[in-house]
Each structure stands twice: as C-alpha cells, then as structure tokens.
Design a protein around this motif. Structure first.
Motif, PDB file in Angstrom:
ATOM      1  N   ASN A  17      -1.600   1.527  -9.941  1.00  0.00           N
ATOM      2  CA  ASN A  17      -0.555   2.319 -10.585  1.00  0.00           C
ATOM      3  C   ASN A  17       0.052   3.311  -9.600  1.00  0.00           C
ATOM      4  OD1 ASN A  17       0.342   4.874 -12.083  1.00  0.00           O
ATOM      5  ND2 ASN A  17       0.188   3.430 -13.772  1.00  0.00           N
ATOM      6  N   HIS A  18      -0.789   4.028  -8.888  1.00  0.00           N
ATOM      7  CA  HIS A  18      -0.289   5.017  -7.933  1.00  0.00           C
ATOM      8  C   HIS A  18       0.339   4.353  -6.702  1.00  0.00           C
ATOM      9  CE1 HIS A  18      -2.516   8.905  -9.348  1.00  0.00           C
ATOM     10  NE2 HIS A  18      -1.568   8.506 -10.167  1.00  0.00           N
ATOM     11  N   GLY A  21       3.697   3.680  -7.915  1.00  0.00           N
ATOM     12  CA  GLY A  21       4.384   4.965  -7.938  1.00  0.00           C
ATOM     13  C   GLY A  21       4.829   5.404  -6.552  1.00  0.00           C
ATOM     14  N   THR A  22       3.996   5.116  -5.548  1.00  0.00           N
ATOM     15  CA  THR A  22       4.355   5.429  -4.167  1.00  0.00           C
ATOM     16  C   THR A  22       5.605   4.664  -3.740  1.00  0.00           C
ATOM     17  OG1 THR A  22       2.067   5.915  -3.559  1.00  0.00           O
ATOM     18  CG2 THR A  22       3.568   5.334  -1.763  1.00  0.00           C
ATOM     19  N   GLU A  65       4.961  11.723  -4.825  1.00  0.00           N
ATOM     20  CA  GLU A  65       4.193  12.269  -5.943  1.00  0.00           C
ATOM     21  C   GLU A  65       4.986  12.187  -7.245  1.00  0.00           C
ATOM     22  OE1 GLU A  65       0.978  13.154  -5.881  1.00  0.00           O
ATOM     23  OE2 GLU A  65       0.992  12.526  -3.785  1.00  0.00           O
ATOM     24  N   LYS A  68       4.621   8.715  -8.497  1.00  0.00           N
ATOM     25  CA  LYS A  68       3.318   8.557  -9.153  1.00  0.00           C
ATOM     26  C   LYS A  68       3.357   9.163 -10.556  1.00  0.00           C
ATOM     27  CE  LYS A  68       0.613   8.800  -4.843  1.00  0.00           C
ATOM     28  NZ  LYS A  68      -0.382   9.611  -4.096  1.00  0.00           N
ATOM     29  N   GLU A  72       2.297   6.945 -13.707  1.00  0.00           N
ATOM     30  CA  GLU A  72       1.075   7.333 -14.403  1.00  0.00           C
ATOM     31  C   GLU A  72       1.334   7.766 -15.843  1.00  0.00           C
ATOM     32  OE1 GLU A  72      -0.563  10.481 -12.048  1.00  0.00           O
ATOM     33  OE2 GLU A  72       0.866  11.975 -12.779  1.00  0.00           O
ATOM     34  N   CYS A 112      -0.712  16.155 -12.651  1.00  0.00           N
ATOM     35  CA  CYS A 112      -0.470  15.371 -13.864  1.00  0.00           C
ATOM     36  C   CYS A 112      -0.726  16.238 -15.089  1.00  0.00           C
ATOM     37  CB  CYS A 112      -1.374  14.133 -13.884  1.00  0.00           C
ATOM     38  SG  CYS A 112      -1.063  13.056 -15.311  1.00  0.00           S
ATOM     39  N   ARG A 221      -3.849  15.426  -8.430  1.00  0.00           N
ATOM     40  CA  ARG A 221      -4.090  14.013  -8.099  1.00  0.00           C
ATOM     41  C   ARG A 221      -4.937  13.915  -6.830  1.00  0.00           C
ATOM     42  NH1 ARG A 221       1.503  14.034  -8.645  1.00  0.00           N
ATOM     43  NH2 ARG A 221       2.124  13.449 -10.750  1.00  0.00           N
ATOM     44  N   GLY A 225      -5.432   6.917  -5.541  1.00  0.00           N
ATOM     45  CA  GLY A 225      -5.730   6.575  -6.926  1.00  0.00           C
ATOM     46  C   GLY A 225      -7.177   6.776  -7.322  1.00  0.00           C
ATOM     47  N   TYR A 228      -8.476  12.365 -10.744  1.00  0.00           N
ATOM     48  CA  TYR A 228      -7.912  13.701 -10.823  1.00  0.00           C
ATOM     49  C   TYR A 228      -9.023  14.746 -10.818  1.00  0.00           C
ATOM     50  CZ  TYR A 228      -4.060  10.896 -12.683  1.00  0.00           C
ATOM     51  OH  TYR A 228      -3.091   9.941 -12.859  1.00  0.00           O
ATOM     52  N   GLN A 265       2.717  18.264  -4.753  1.00  0.00           N
ATOM     53  CA  GLN A 265       2.415  17.872  -6.123  1.00  0.00           C
ATOM     54  C   GLN A 265       3.172  18.685  -7.168  1.00  0.00           C
ATOM     55  OE1 GLN A 265      -1.439  16.756  -7.440  1.00  0.00           O
ATOM     56  NE2 GLN A 265      -2.103  16.013  -5.447  1.00  0.00           N
TER      57      GLN A 265
END
Length: 275
Positions: A17-18, A21-22, A65, A68, A72, A112, A221, A225, A228, A265
């Motif tokens: 997922n991340h 996102g990247t 970020e 992501k 996410e 997040c 984050r 991945g 957290y 972030q």
C-alpha cells in the motif's frame, strides 16, 4: 470509482500500500500538480533557511508522504478497528487516555490521523470533529466509514460544537484537527513557522470552558510500510494571561515543534496560510 480504489487499497498489505502511495507521490512531484505547487510554496515560506536543494528534497519527500496518505485511507477505512490496531507497533503515552476527566485530543494533520482516531477510540469512546465535504454523496460515504463502533463524528458547525459538549458529559474524549482553515469567524491570526496563519480558537476555548486537559495525538508512519508509532503527549496550550490569542499561539508552537521532528509527514499540500 473513488470507493473502488479505496477498497483496492484496503486489501493490499501495508508495505505494498505504501509502495503504491510512494508512486502516487512521485507522480504528484513530477507532474507539476497543484499539490506540488502548494507544497513548494508552503515549504519555501516555512523553511527559508534550507538551501534550494534541501527544500527540493523536502518537497519530494512530503509529496511521497501525501501519496501514502491517499493510499492508506482505504487501508484504514475498509478494515476493522482491530485490524488497524495491529499495525500500531509501538504506543507511547496510552496511560494519559485513562480516567474520566474532560480531555481534548489535539490531532494535527501529521502522519496518519485517520488511524489515530480509530485506535484511540479503542481505549475510550471518542467524538471527532470533521469538516464536511461539499459533495453530499461523498460526505455520506466518508461519514459511514469513519463513524463506527466507539468513534463518533461531529461536523464543524454549531450542531457539531453542541455534540462535543454532550460528549464531555458522557465522559468521552473529543478530538479536533486544529490546523484546518477555519475562516475569519471563530479564528485569530497567529504565528506558525514565523508566518501569520488564520487559526481556529474552538479548541482552546473548549479547554478553558471545560477545564479539560489537552493531549497531542499522532501516528507517525514508519519506513517501508512497517506500521505506525502512536504517540499521546500532554501539552500546555492555556496561557497565563488567559487571552485567546496567547492560547492559540501556544497551540501553534506545540504543533510546530511536532512538525519539525518529521517535517515530511506534515500535510504541506493543505493551504495553511489561506486568507
């Protein structure tokens, strides 16, 4: 279409997922997108002492970020609260959530915040203030995904403020994202990274009126991945003068100190200095 992609993101392992996102963030960076333009302007304003190369590096990292953050969202919303909690690999300050005294969570647009809301509500019922979307269908979908179990939502309007007051009476936590643009009503101009920023007064006013303790809450984050880190930290945002302007200035200082720990972030593609 939006719901389809959110569901697709939800079934991906967080590492994948991340990674996606990247890619989204890199595309935002390379395509001269509106997000890239806003991030660039904010970082140039807030970090004038960085070299151009350092600013460019921070712009790129911030957009990654932000990417992501997009991917996410589906991972958080379309999975259970317990599933979310499994990805909190470390928690600091959970003990501050205990008890029944009036407590306000100050939740900046950092890391997040969606998973922060869900996991905190597993410790104690929480009412979270949110800004309604203009599209009614999208807003209804967002509300249905957010308002589950012991997490309740209050719109950023008069009815929402009354709901927050009732939440205090029910011994719930209340949570507010204090760095949204509030408009001229219900706000004051206050320094943020050395610049004037229209900043909401609701959080500090509620804290004084209800003699509430204030906790800053954020989920940072971790790289690649890996999950957290949830942090809960008491902050003092009530000034000795009792002036709203001084309270808000302390609140902005607390947020600024957090942002400086991992500036990439923070949600720099938000128009923080609008108005």
């Amino acid at each position: 279409m939006i719901e389809f992609f959110l569901k697709l993101f939800s079934i991906m392992p967080l590492k994948l997922n991340h990674w996606v996102g990247t890619l989204i963030g890199r595309l935002l960076y390379l395509s001269n997108s509106q997000s890239e333009q806003v991030v660039r302007k904010n970082i140039e304003i807030c970090f004038p002492n960085l070299t151009k190369a350092q600013q460019q590096d921070l712009i790129k990292k911030s957009l990654i970020e932000a990417g992501k953050g997009l991917s996410e969202s589906g991972f958080v919303w379309f999975n259970s609260f317990k599933h979310n909690a499994k990805h909190i690999v470390k928690t600091k300050g959970a003990q501050y959530l205990q008890g029944d005294e009036n407590t306000i969570l100050l939740v900046p647009h950092f890391g997040c915040w969606e998973i922060t809301a869900r996991v905190v509500s597993l410790h104690r019922p929480t009412t979270f203030m949110y800004k309604e979307l203009q599209d009614k269908k999208q807003n209804a979908l967002l509300l249905s995904l957010r308002e589950q179990q012991d997490l309740y939502m209050a719109a950023a309007n008069k009815k929402g403020v009354l709901k927050l007051q009732r939440a205090f009476k029910d011994k719930q936590l209340i949570a507010i994202l204090p760095d949204q643009y509030p408009g001229e009503k219900g706000s004051v101009v206050s320094p943020f990274f050395g610049q004037n920023a229209q900043t909401m007064t609701l959080l500090v006013k509620l804290a004084r009126k209800n003699k509430a303790k204030v906790l800053m809450a954020w989920a940072a984050r971790l790289d690649k991945g890996k999950g957290y880190e949830l942090n809960i930290k008491p902050v003092n945002i009530l000034s000795s003068t009792g002036r709203v302007e001084d309270d808000v200035a302390l609140m902005n200082q607390a947020i600024e100190q957090l942002v400086k720990t991992k500036p990439e972030q923070y949600l720099w593609n938000y128009k923080r200095f609008k108005g």
